[in-house]
Design a protein around this motif. Structure first.
Motif, PDB file in Angstrom:
ATOM      1  N   GLY A 117       0.819  -1.197   0.000  1.00 12.76           N
ATOM      2  CA  GLY A 117       0.000   0.000   0.000  1.00 12.76           C
ATOM      3  C   GLY A 117       0.857   1.252   0.000  1.00 12.76           C
ATOM      4  N   GLN A 176      -7.787   1.462   1.921  1.00 13.94           N
ATOM      5  CA  GLN A 176      -8.096   1.536   0.498  1.00 13.94           C
ATOM      6  C   GLN A 176      -6.863   1.778  -0.365  1.00 13.94           C
ATOM      7  N   SER A 177      -5.758   2.205   0.261  1.00 12.94           N
ATOM      8  CA  SER A 177      -4.531   2.462  -0.503  1.00 12.94           C
ATOM      9  C   SER A 177      -3.827   1.175  -0.908  1.00 12.94           C
ATOM     10  N   GLY A 178      -4.288   0.039  -0.361  1.00 11.10           N
ATOM     11  CA  GLY A 178      -3.697  -1.233  -0.741  1.00 11.10           C
ATOM     12  C   GLY A 178      -3.123  -2.027   0.407  1.00 11.10           C
ATOM     13  N   SER A 179      -3.248  -1.533   1.631  1.00  8.28           N
ATOM     14  CA  SER A 179      -2.783  -2.287   2.791  1.00  8.28           C
ATOM     15  C   SER A 179      -3.716  -3.464   3.027  1.00  8.28           C
ATOM     16  N   SER A 180      -3.191  -4.672   2.983  1.00  8.75           N
ATOM     17  CA  SER A 180      -4.048  -5.850   3.135  1.00  8.75           C
ATOM     18  C   SER A 180      -4.468  -6.071   4.579  1.00  8.75           C
TER      19      SER A 180
END
Length: 198
Positions: free
Chosen positions: A125, A174-178
């Motif tokens: 992210g 939402q930035s891509g951090s799982s």
């Protein structure tokens, strides 16, 4: 039932609230009962209360519990760990129902609050730019932001603060951090705040 945590994006928060009052049991039990928790899954044990559901409902419930106690004037401390995307989470503890408006209101209540929070994005992210942008948005809402050891310090109205924390948490996810974890320590009506400019 298989683990659905990574797919459903159900958020959760384990929190404890500490009213510095002889009537602390009445405060905690009473205001948990007064808070509308119909949009979340909730469980309370001897250490913490855990709520799970959509992000906006999780923040709505935790904000409401803290604010209901703090607005009585008693010194109130709040410790919370928010999480989303935990790979070891239990699918059975999910509440995936309501996605409508948060139920607890209290937007008209003004309550000065101080807090420290730390954010832990895991699994990728582009989060540094996200965090910086959302912290600047907190300032636009009138929340004072300053650096502290191992955390970011906040000071201001509780509603603007919770809105800002929710935005940071949501946008980091939402930035891509799982898997995103955020810890928050909050205080209202502290004796050490008396005499300081609010």
């Amino acid at each position: 039932m298989s683990n659905q945590c990574g797919n459903s994006r159900i958020a959760g928060c384990s929190f404890s609230v500490h009213p510095m009052s002889d009537e602390f049991i009445e405060h905690i039990k009473g205001y948990l009962k007064e808070t509308d928790t119909s949009n979340v899954w909730m469980d309370t044990d001897e250490v913490t209360t855990t709520v799970r559901g959509e992000i906006d409902h999780v923040f709505d419930v935790t904000r409401a519990v803290f604010l209901r106690i703090a607005q009585t004037g008693v010194h109130t401390a709040f410790n919370a760990t928010y999480s989303i995307g935990c790979p070891g989470d239990s699918a059975g503890d999910q509440y995936t129902g309501e996605i409508g408006d948060p139920a607890n209101g209290l937007r008209e209540v003004q309550q000065h609050t101080s807090a420290k929070f730390s954010l832990y994005p895991m699994g990728g992210g582009d989060y540094m730019e996200v965090i910086s942008r959302e912290i600047n948005r907190m300032r636009e809402k009138g929340v004072e932001v300053s650096a502290a050891h191992y955390a970011t310090k906040l000071s201001g109205d509780v509603n603007g603060m919770f809105d800002g924390l929710e935005d940071v948490f949501r946008q980091t996810e939402q930035s891509g951090s799982s898997h995103t974890v955020m810890t928050v320590t909050m205080s209202a009506n502290s004796p050490s705040q008396k005499g300081k400019k609010s």
